[in-house]
Write a protein that holds these residues in place. Structure first.
Motif, mmCIF file in Angstrom:
data_model
loop_
_atom_site.group_PDB
_atom_site.id
_atom_site.type_symbol
_atom_site.label_atom_id
_atom_site.label_comp_id
_atom_site.label_asym_id
_atom_site.label_seq_id
_atom_site.Cartn_x
_atom_site.Cartn_y
_atom_site.Cartn_z
ATOM 1 N N GLY A 1 0.800 -1.227 0.000
ATOM 2 C CA GLY A 1 0.000 0.000 0.000
ATOM 3 C C GLY A 1 0.824 1.263 0.000
ATOM 4 N N ALA A 2 2.156 1.136 0.022
ATOM 5 C CA ALA A 2 3.000 2.328 0.171
ATOM 6 C C ALA A 2 2.837 3.305 -0.988
ATOM 7 N N HIS A 3 2.571 2.803 -2.186
ATOM 8 C CA HIS A 3 2.489 3.701 -3.337
ATOM 9 C C HIS A 3 1.104 3.674 -3.967
ATOM 10 N N LEU A 4 0.093 3.518 -3.130
ATOM 11 C CA LEU A 4 -1.273 3.398 -3.642
ATOM 12 C C LEU A 4 -2.098 4.635 -3.342
ATOM 13 N N GLY A 5 -3.018 4.929 -4.254
ATOM 14 C CA GLY A 5 -4.091 5.876 -3.973
ATOM 15 C C GLY A 5 -5.388 5.123 -4.206
ATOM 16 N N TYR A 6 -6.326 5.242 -3.274
ATOM 17 C CA TYR A 6 -7.542 4.433 -3.334
ATOM 18 C C TYR A 6 -8.672 5.136 -4.084
ATOM 19 N N GLY A 7 -9.345 4.380 -4.920
ATOM 20 C CA GLY A 7 -10.567 4.880 -5.543
ATOM 21 C C GLY A 7 -11.689 4.871 -4.527
ATOM 22 N N LYS A 8 -12.714 5.653 -4.778
ATOM 23 C CA LYS A 8 -13.778 5.765 -3.761
ATOM 24 C C LYS A 8 -15.152 5.921 -4.400
ATOM 25 N N ILE A 9 -16.153 5.663 -3.586
ATOM 26 C CA ILE A 9 -17.505 6.064 -3.950
ATOM 27 C C ILE A 9 -18.000 7.040 -2.895
ATOM 28 N N GLU B 1 -31.198 5.368 -16.286
ATOM 29 C CA GLU B 1 -31.513 4.017 -16.755
ATOM 30 C C GLU B 1 -30.900 2.970 -15.816
ATOM 31 N N LEU B 2 -29.629 3.175 -15.468
ATOM 32 C CA LEU B 2 -28.953 2.237 -14.567
ATOM 33 C C LEU B 2 -29.661 2.159 -13.216
ATOM 34 N N VAL B 3 -30.066 3.314 -12.699
ATOM 35 C CA VAL B 3 -30.754 3.349 -11.402
ATOM 36 C C VAL B 3 -32.058 2.559 -11.498
ATOM 37 N N ALA B 4 -32.801 2.756 -12.606
ATOM 38 C CA ALA B 4 -34.071 2.049 -12.785
ATOM 39 C C ALA B 4 -33.841 0.542 -12.906
ATOM 40 N N ILE B 5 -32.821 0.157 -13.665
ATOM 41 C CA ILE B 5 -32.523 -1.276 -13.843
ATOM 42 C C ILE B 5 -32.193 -1.905 -12.491
ATOM 43 N N ALA B 6 -31.351 -1.222 -11.721
ATOM 44 C CA ALA B 6 -30.925 -1.773 -10.430
ATOM 45 C C ALA B 6 -32.122 -1.933 -9.492
ATOM 46 N N ARG B 7 -32.978 -0.910 -9.444
ATOM 47 C CA ARG B 7 -34.131 -0.993 -8.532
ATOM 48 C C ARG B 7 -35.083 -2.106 -8.966
ATOM 49 N N ARG B 8 -35.298 -2.208 -10.284
ATOM 50 C CA ARG B 8 -36.191 -3.250 -10.791
ATOM 51 C C ARG B 8 -35.648 -4.636 -10.465
ATOM 52 N N ALA B 9 -34.326 -4.766 -10.427
ATOM 53 C CA ALA B 9 -33.713 -6.077 -10.149
ATOM 54 C C ALA B 9 -33.563 -6.329 -8.650
ATOM 55 N N GLY B 10 -34.149 -5.435 -7.844
ATOM 56 C CA GLY B 10 -34.188 -5.722 -6.407
ATOM 57 C C GLY B 10 -33.284 -4.880 -5.528
ATOM 58 N N ALA B 11 -32.583 -3.889 -6.109
ATOM 59 C CA ALA B 11 -31.725 -3.040 -5.262
ATOM 60 C C ALA B 11 -32.582 -2.323 -4.227
ATOM 61 N N LEU B 12 -32.060 -2.211 -3.008
ATOM 62 C CA LEU B 12 -32.782 -1.508 -1.941
ATOM 63 C C LEU B 12 -32.590 0.001 -2.055
ATOM 64 N N GLY B 13 -31.608 0.406 -2.864
ATOM 65 C CA GLY B 13 -31.372 1.821 -3.113
ATOM 66 C C GLY B 13 -30.400 1.960 -4.259
ATOM 67 N N ALA B 14 -30.515 3.061 -5.024
ATOM 68 C CA ALA B 14 -29.581 3.286 -6.131
ATOM 69 C C ALA B 14 -29.486 4.773 -6.394
ATOM 70 N N LYS B 15 -28.299 5.228 -6.700
ATOM 71 C CA LYS B 15 -28.086 6.654 -6.982
ATOM 72 C C LYS B 15 -26.799 6.842 -7.772
ATOM 73 N N LEU B 16 -26.653 8.019 -8.364
ATOM 74 C CA LEU B 16 -25.375 8.340 -8.986
ATOM 75 C C LEU B 16 -24.348 8.523 -7.879
ATOM 76 N N THR B 17 -23.064 8.452 -8.220
ATOM 77 C CA THR B 17 -22.025 8.696 -7.223
ATOM 78 C C THR B 17 -20.959 9.594 -7.824
ATOM 79 N N GLY B 18 -20.492 10.561 -7.038
ATOM 80 C CA GLY B 18 -19.465 11.478 -7.548
ATOM 81 C C GLY B 18 -20.095 12.655 -8.261
ATOM 82 N N GLY B 19 -19.393 13.143 -9.256
ATOM 83 C CA GLY B 19 -19.809 14.375 -9.914
ATOM 84 C C GLY B 19 -21.096 14.267 -10.716
ATOM 85 N N GLY B 20 -21.415 13.101 -11.259
ATOM 86 C CA GLY B 20 -22.614 12.929 -12.078
ATOM 87 C C GLY B 20 -22.413 13.442 -13.499
ATOM 88 N N GLY B 21 -23.530 13.635 -14.211
ATOM 89 C CA GLY B 21 -23.469 14.051 -15.609
ATOM 90 C C GLY B 21 -23.007 12.922 -16.521
#
Ligand code: PMV
Length: 310
Positions: free
Chosen positions: A4-12, A257-277
């Motif tokens: 981990g010494a030379h890592l930068g972590y991605g995030k949500i 569209e992705l949010v709708a697909i996820a919810r229809r497939a049973g997701a308990l919650g769905a949203k964009l993450t980060g800057g959006g657009g």
């Protein structure tokens, strides 16, 4: 090097993007994807050479005049080391311009690799502060949440304060919470959506401050849900946050569209993450419920990743 010494972590960002720029709370967590940098020295080049980097980690031809180069120049200047003769190789499994914090992860990885190469000891707090300066080159007015998670690599509640010192507290969940990440396939610049929100806020500060304050309330309720391990409540808060991000006009047809697909497939919650657009979205599910969501998103042609908050 130590792991981990030379890592930068991605995030949500789980809850609270955009309003966090205006001093409200947000929750962010690392994902299993990161950027790694390696520094070699001794070439005769007068400027640092940075390998281009891509989603699959392949290293392309060296590139010179771009933002990564300006970031590297700032890093060598601040660390007080010569830039000449340095080569920075960057390896990443984190897609860029997707709302997953790749630019901050890049900055953190390069800071750690350059410091290690010159035997400079640098605290995590100092890494994060310098990565924040790098983010100012890339984004203009970052809140500081990206560089914080990119550095520390654990789930946090974050708030930027007026004196510039962020308030950060750890969030510990009783059990891992599965998160499915979906990529819209549309690259988006956070500086652009942050600018759109700023102009709307400048025209109608009261209208937008109310939305930001509502999001803040969702974030604080989200901390409580996470600490209780209440996935259903977290999901509902994410759905409401998505409605308010939509009100801020930073969603996109693909994200919807992705949010709708996820919810229809049973997701308990769905949203964009980060800057959006464009960029990425996230969905939350019980551990037993992730497969149909991933299958539905992939079936519609989108790239997905499975991660967890832990
Ligand atoms: O798109 P990302 O991963 O850089 O996330 C940006 C989050 C914002 O709240 C929109 C901006 C910020 O600086 O906090």
């Amino acid at each position: 090097p130590a792991p981990g010494a030379h890592l930068g972590y991605g995030k949500i960002i789980l809850l609270g993007e955009h309003s966090v720029v205006y001093g409200h709370h947000a929750i962010a967590a690392p994902i299993g994807l990161s950027v790694r940098a390696e520094v070699t020295r001794g070439s005769s080049a007068s400027e640092p050479v940075i390998s281009d980097w891509d989603v699959d980690g392949s290293v392309r031809e060296p590139i010179r005049e771009n933002i990564s180069h300006r970031v590297a120049a700032l890093i060598t200047e601040r660390l007080g080391v010569p830039a000449a003769g340095m080569r920075v190789d960057v390896f990443s499994d984190l897609p860029r311009a997707s709302g997953l914090g790749a630019s901050a992860a890049f900055a953190v990885a390069v800071i750690r690799a350059v410091a290690a190469s010159f035997d400079i000891r640098i605290s995590d707090a100092a890494v994060s502060r310098l990565a924040f300066e790098c983010e100012q080159i890339v984004h203009g007015t970052p809140s500081g949440i990206d560089n914080t998670v990119a550095t520390f690599g654990r789930p946090i509640l974050f708030r930027k304060t007026d004196d510039g010192r962020p308030e950060i507290s750890d969030i510990v969940t009783p059990q891992p919470i599965p998160i499915i990440i979906g990529l819209s396939g549309v690259s988006a610049l956070t500086s652009q959506t942050v600018g759109l929100v700023r102009r709307a806020w400048q025209r109608n500060p009261r209208r937008y401050d109310q939305i930001f304050a509502q999001i803040d309330g969702l974030v604080l309720a989200g901390v409580d849900a996470l600490r209780r391990g209440d996935i259903a409540d977290l999901g509902e808060l994410m759905n409401i946050n998505q409605g308010l991000l939509n009100a801020l006009q930073v969603s996109s047809p693909e994200l919807e569209e992705l949010v709708a697909i996820a919810r229809r497939a049973g997701a308990l919650g769905a949203k964009l993450t980060g800057g959006g657009g464009g960029g990425a979205m996230i969905a939350v599910a019980e551990p037993s419920g992730t497969e149909p969501i991933i299958a539905a998103m992939r079936g519609a042609g989108y790239t997905t990743y499975l991660t967890e908050i832990r």
